[in-house]
Design a protein around this motif. Structure first.
Motif, PDB file in Angstrom:
ATOM      1  N   ALA A 146       1.442  -1.132  -0.165  1.00 23.05           N
ATOM      2  CA  ALA A 146      -0.209  -0.232  -0.007  1.00 23.05           C
ATOM      3  C   ALA A 146       1.224   1.407   0.310  1.00 23.05           C
ATOM      4  N   LEU A 147       1.792   1.328   0.955  1.00 19.25           N
ATOM      5  CA  LEU A 147       2.197   2.352   0.351  1.00 19.25           C
ATOM      6  C   LEU A 147       3.450   2.396  -0.747  1.00 19.25           C
ATOM      7  N   GLY A 148       4.096   1.556  -1.345  1.00 19.31           N
ATOM      8  CA  GLY A 148       4.747   1.880  -2.649  1.00 19.31           C
ATOM      9  C   GLY A 148       2.908   1.991  -3.637  1.00 19.31           C
ATOM     10  N   VAL A 149       2.159   1.836  -3.221  1.00 18.75           N
ATOM     11  CA  VAL A 149       1.110   2.271  -4.341  1.00 18.75           C
ATOM     12  C   VAL A 149       1.375   3.879  -3.684  1.00 18.75           C
ATOM     13  N   LEU A 150       0.783   4.267  -3.078  1.00 25.55           N
ATOM     14  CA  LEU A 150       0.794   4.926  -1.901  1.00 25.55           C
ATOM     15  C   LEU A 150       1.979   6.658  -3.164  1.00 25.55           C
ATOM     16  N   VAL A 151       3.124   5.777  -2.822  1.00 22.73           N
ATOM     17  CA  VAL A 151       3.931   6.593  -3.395  1.00 22.73           C
ATOM     18  C   VAL A 151       4.926   6.940  -4.646  1.00 22.73           C
ATOM     19  N   GLY A 152       3.817   5.549  -5.361  1.00 17.72           N
ATOM     20  CA  GLY A 152       4.150   5.634  -7.178  1.00 17.72           C
ATOM     21  C   GLY A 152       3.115   6.779  -7.698  1.00 17.72           C
ATOM     22  N   GLY A 153       2.304   6.391  -6.503  1.00 14.82           N
ATOM     23  CA  GLY A 153       1.191   7.470  -7.543  1.00 14.82           C
ATOM     24  C   GLY A 153       1.687   8.881  -7.074  1.00 14.82           C
ATOM     25  N   TRP A 155       4.112  10.003  -7.089  1.00 15.15           N
ATOM     26  CA  TRP A 155       6.118  10.595  -7.708  1.00 15.15           C
ATOM     27  C   TRP A 155       5.115  10.659  -9.134  1.00 15.15           C
ATOM     28  N   TRP A 156       3.821   9.697  -9.799  1.00 15.28           N
ATOM     29  CA  TRP A 156       3.556   9.983 -11.180  1.00 15.28           C
ATOM     30  C   TRP A 156       2.731  11.112 -11.243  1.00 15.28           C
ATOM     31  N   TYR A 157       1.747  11.540 -10.079  1.00 19.62           N
ATOM     32  CA  TYR A 157       0.570  12.890 -10.465  1.00 19.62           C
ATOM     33  C   TYR A 157       1.296  14.131  -9.961  1.00 19.62           C
ATOM     34  N   TYR A 159       4.980  14.370 -11.244  1.00 17.97           N
ATOM     35  CA  TYR A 159       7.013  14.739 -10.921  1.00 17.97           C
ATOM     36  C   TYR A 159       6.288  14.154 -12.923  1.00 17.97           C
ATOM     37  N   LEU A 160       5.735  13.227 -13.071  1.00 16.31           N
ATOM     38  CA  LEU A 160       5.621  12.883 -14.669  1.00 16.31           C
ATOM     39  C   LEU A 160       4.075  13.743 -14.904  1.00 16.31           C
ATOM     40  N   ARG A 161       3.244  13.909 -14.318  1.00 19.10           N
ATOM     41  CA  ARG A 161       1.670  14.218 -15.106  1.00 19.10           C
ATOM     42  C   ARG A 161       2.412  15.768 -15.658  1.00 19.10           C
ATOM     43  N   HIS A 162       3.046  16.448 -14.771  1.00 17.30           N
ATOM     44  CA  HIS A 162       3.432  18.145 -14.998  1.00 17.30           C
ATOM     45  C   HIS A 162       4.271  18.419 -15.949  1.00 17.30           C
ATOM     46  N   HIS A 163       5.298  17.128 -16.576  1.00 20.04           N
ATOM     47  CA  HIS A 163       5.805  17.367 -17.877  1.00 20.04           C
ATOM     48  C   HIS A 163       5.465  16.252 -19.073  1.00 20.04           C
ATOM     49  N   SER A 164       5.900  16.738 -20.194  1.00 18.02           N
ATOM     50  CA  SER A 164       5.813  16.106 -21.507  1.00 18.02           C
ATOM     51  C   SER A 164       7.356  15.532 -21.733  1.00 18.02           C
ATOM     52  N   TRP A 165       6.230  14.180 -22.308  1.00 17.82           N
ATOM     53  CA  TRP A 165       7.626  12.990 -22.384  1.00 17.82           C
ATOM     54  C   TRP A 165       8.951  14.137 -23.186  1.00 17.82           C
ATOM     55  N   TRP A 166       8.499  15.111 -23.681  1.00 16.93           N
ATOM     56  CA  TRP A 166       9.929  15.629 -24.679  1.00 16.93           C
ATOM     57  C   TRP A 166      10.692  16.183 -23.557  1.00 16.93           C
ATOM     58  N   TRP A 167      10.019  16.690 -22.852  1.00 17.50           N
ATOM     59  CA  TRP A 167      10.736  16.967 -21.826  1.00 17.50           C
ATOM     60  C   TRP A 167      11.440  16.486 -21.073  1.00 17.50           C
ATOM     61  N   ARG A 168      10.592  14.935 -20.853  1.00 14.89           N
ATOM     62  CA  ARG A 168      12.057  14.143 -20.002  1.00 14.89           C
ATOM     63  C   ARG A 168      12.645  13.800 -20.496  1.00 14.89           C
TER      64      ARG A 168
END
Length: 177
Positions: A146-153, A155-157, A159-168
């Protein structure tokens, strides 16, 4: 006919046994009940008594599940008509209802005495509701997942959601050039 008293006395003396005694043992209460719950252990006290007329050495041991029991002291010297308290602690490693007994044996300290141990069996009932160790590890694994799902969620929300794949991609490319 004059010597019949003599033969009568000799035959009576031959039949009189030499006094033989052994060390006795007494225990209160007559049985032990242990109810083990979430703390995983239970403690009871028994009163060990030497009812004989001579000192003795007494040993106390569990017949079954001996790794669950801690008996303090497990060996006691008692004088005639002396009593002492003994602490019996049980810490089972599984749940269920179990029955066993404690063996209490007394030996005389005098080497001239009849050297036979006397003893008794003290019945013990153990009722344990301690959860199994495997079940505990299951709950630990569930919490870690459950902690892994919370931390992964998170991080996804953030970091990944606020930057485009081209920027990454450009950020990764800059690291290696």
């Amino acid at each position: 006919m004059k010597h019949w008293w003599f033969f009568l006395c000799i035959s009576v003396l031959i039949q009189i046994p030499i006094s033989v005694g052994a060390v006795g043992v007494g225990v209160e209460p007559a049985g032990l009940n242990f109810n083990i719950n979430s703390n995983g252990q239970s403690i009871n006290t028994i009163k060990l008594t030497n009812p004989s007329l001579e000192p003795g050495l007494f040993t106390i041991a569990a017949d079954d599940f001996s790794d669950w029991f801690t008996i303090q002291p497990s060996e006691i010297r008692l004088e005639a008509n002396e009593s002492r308290a003994v602490k019996v602690q049980v810490k089972p490693n599984q749940s269920g209802r179990f029955a066993t007994s404690l063996s209490v044996v007394g030996y005389p300290l005098d080497t001239r005495s009849f050297n036979a141990g006397s003893g008794l069996k003290l019945p013990v009932i153990i009722i344990s509701t301690v959860p199994a160790v495997a079940l505990r590890w299951f709950y630990v694994g569930l919490v870690m997942m459950a902690l892994g799902v919370l931390v992964g969620g998170w991080w996804w929300y953030y970091y990944l959601r606020h930057h485009s794949w081209w920027w990454r991609f450009k950020q990764i490319f800059r690291r290696y050039t």
